[in-house]
Design a protein around this motif. Structure first.
Motif: not given
Length: 643
Positions: A23-26, A425-433
């Protein structure tokens, strides 16, 4: 059928081996596509593992006119894009004939004309002639003139004499124009769909205009843009700059009168003495010109002006030439030398007075080499970017580390991206837990880093941490002095294999670390970013303190002074964001895959005792914070993570 970038993205992404929904990449794909369609510029922080290259390549291919320029901060990312990411996306998207070109700077290529001139200036028995003969032989055997493709390491001092540059290029009048390595490397760029460059080259191109016209530029590793811009726009005068120009005149026209040599040598010697006398033991420092320094600079400008007059009045017909063509070449060379002369005088003119609010003059000295370099750096790059870049092109700026305290406003402001031209602006968290994969250890009761006891306390804490994690650690420092002091104290007290930055070349150190069980590497800024070691080999990152820039670093202190004079919040608007981004980079060395587990330890108590510490913590990945190694659950002492 209505076009959908989301559908295109899914169609391409599903061709990846082991595809899983991202979802983050999308979100990144759709945000960039919308921005490029609008002709605006978008800034995106996307955490480690988000798949940034796919996130910007897919929308750019469908939304942008060709060519598209992708600019990076590191060679490693350039190679990944060229050899892996772009070919995959192009094939999956159905662009089988996509032309991709890696663009290198002009100075990476040999100038055959300068090689010939250099050879003529050498004695047949000197050591340099061996390198000349080997390069001439390589050219006959098909060498393309790219320094990187030559099976021979050319000493820097030789390459400086023979590299291609625009100042000396004779263009079509050159006898070697047809075989010019730089021209041949650049001739097919106009046919490219995607151009891969580095930040330094792209910023130089803003001024020189070497790249083909393009509407879209993508800056990956965009957190580096500001530092590269400051370097690119800095005016420099090295100790040998004038002498180098004199050698060119001697080779191409006729010997310069001895009185010029003597006057220039005398002035440069006195400048060197003045700089050493005012350095106070520092290698870099601001220049505060006194009457004597001003006199020296004005004397140098006067001599150069006289030399320029002599050069301009030189009668080409005095030369012993074979034909008219060589006369034309000599006239072009004379014109080029006059241009270089004028440029050198203009650079000297930065230094007689104190700099204004938008520039800083400073020096770098190397007493062991009797060398100096004068530098004049602009402090306001925002206006320059606005006029030359953002008003002309659509931009994508992305990195894992752009945001501070949950927003990108500082980043955009420093680069001059106005709200009128900026997409959201877009801030996307890492997919890592990070909550389950990583613990952030903040040791209690350590002294302040400014306390004389800090290094001794840090030494004992590092030993405890290494014993807990069985080594497998990077220990990162903000200064070489701290690195040497602490590593010297720690290494004799642990049983793990240890190396210190400088023991081996960087690539060999990384290889050693990967191949050596329970290894520990002590390092400084070189290893804070761009290092990718997934797996249990790296299970702990220890950082000595918040990486604030040294207050007396010339450009940094001038930036602070400028903001103070403008009445702006110099700490929260500049100093703190710079340190936060750097700390995020160091933190990011640990978790590089979904399977990684480990501990990041930051030994600076100010993260808990100072108000700004809370802002920094909010900007770091959301790891589980602990204040005791006994409470650590991510790693078990003396227990391997191997399945």
């Amino acid at each position: 059928m209505v076009f959908s970038i989301k559908d295109k993205y899914l169609e391409i992404a599903q061709q990846l081996p082991g595809y899983e929904p991202r979802p983050i990449q999308e979100t990144m794909v759709t945000s960039i596509y919308d921005a490029l369609q609008e002709g605006s510029t978008v800034s995106i922080e996307a955490g480690t593992g988000a798949g940034k290259s796919f996130g910007y390549l897919i929308p750019a291919l469908f939304a942008s006119q060709r060519p598209i320029v992708v600019s990076t901060g590191t060679i490693a990312l350039q190679e990944q894009l060229l050899e892996k990411d772009i070919p995959f996306v192009a094939k999956a998207a159905g662009f089988d004939d996509l032309q991709i070109k890696l663009v290198k700077g002009r100075r990476n290529y040999l100038c055959i004309q300068k090689l010939q001139e250099f050879e003529k200036s050498l004695s047949p028995t000197c050591g340099e002639i061996l390198y000349v003969n080997l390069m001439k032989s390589a050219l006959q055997q098909g060498w393309d003139g790219d320094k990187a493709t030559l099976d021979l390491e050319i000493p820097d001092e030789i390459w400086e004499e023979i590299k291609s540059d625009s100042e000396d290029c004779l263009g079509k009048r050159c006898s070697y124009y047809v075989d010019n390595p730089y021209r041949l490397a650049r001739k097919d760029l106009a046919e490219a769909d995607i151009l891969i460059v580095n930040h330094a080259l792209y910023l130089q191109d803003i001024q020189a205009g070497q790249l083909p016209d393009h509407e879209t530029v993508i800056f990956d590793e965009a957190h580096h843009i500001k530092s590269f811009a400051l370097k690119a726009f800095t005016a420099r005068i090295g100790k040998f700059a004038t002498q180098k120009l004199l050698r060119k005149i001697n080779r191409r026209l006729q010997p310069v009168p001895e009185e010029f040599h003597q006057a220039i040598y005398q002035t440069e010697s006195e400048v060197l003495q003045w700089l050493f006398g005012n350095s106070q033991g520092k290698q870099t420092f601001k220049i505060y010109p006194d009457a004597h320094f001003v006199q020296l600079v004005e004397r140098q400008i006067a001599v150069l002006s006289e030399l320029r007059t002599w050069l301009g009045n030189f009668d080409i017909s005095q030369l012993s030439l074979i034909n008219g063509l060589e006369t034309d070449i000599a006239k072009v060379q004379q014109s080029k030398l006059l241009d270089q002369h004028e440029g050198l005088i203009l650079r000297w003119e930065f230094f007689p007075t104190n700099t204004d609010i938008d520039r800083v003059n400073w020096a770098e000295v190397r007493p062991d080499r009797l060398y100096y370099e004068l530098k004049s750096t602009p402090l306001n790059i925002a206006d320059y970017f606005l006029k030359t870049l953002w008003s002309e092109k659509s931009g994508v700026l992305t990195s894992a580390t752009l945001a501070t305290d949950g927003n990108l406003s500082c980043f955009r402001r420093e680069l001059g991206i106005p709200k009128s031209l900026a997409a959201q602006d877009v801030i996307l968290d890492s997919p890592f837990d990070f909550k389950n994969q990583c613990e952030l250890y903040l040791p209690p009761q350590l002294p302040d880093p400014n306390d004389p006891m800090f290094h001794a306390a840090a030494t004992e804490e590092i030993i405890r941490i290494l014993n807990h994690t069985d080594g497998r650690a990077f220990v990162l420092f903000t200064s070489y002095a701290a690195l040497q002091k602490v590593s010297t104290a720690v290494i004799p007290k642990v049983t793990f294999p240890c190396k210190v930055q400088g023991d081996l070349p960087k690539n060999r150190l990384i290889q050693w670390f990967k191949e050596t069980r329970q290894s520990v590497l002590f390092a400084t800024s070189t290893f804070w970013e761009g290092i990718d070691i997934p797996g249990e080999s790296l299970s702990c990152v220890i950082i000595d303190k918040i990486p604030f820039v040294t207050p007396d670093e010339p450009v940094h202190s001038a930036m602070v002074d400028r903001l103070k004079r403008l009445g702006e919040d110099w700490f929260n608007g500049y100093v703190l964001p710079e340190a936060t981004i750097r700390l995020k980079q160091g933190f990011g060395r640990l978790i590089r895959s979904q399977k990684d587990r480990g501990i990041v330890a930051i030994l600076d108590p100010r993260l808990k005792t100072k108000g700004y510490g809370k802002k920094i913590l909010r900007s770091l990945p959301k790891a589980h914070i602990i204040d005791s190694l006994a409470s650590s659950k991510t790693l078990q002492q003396n227990v391997s993570l191997s399945p």
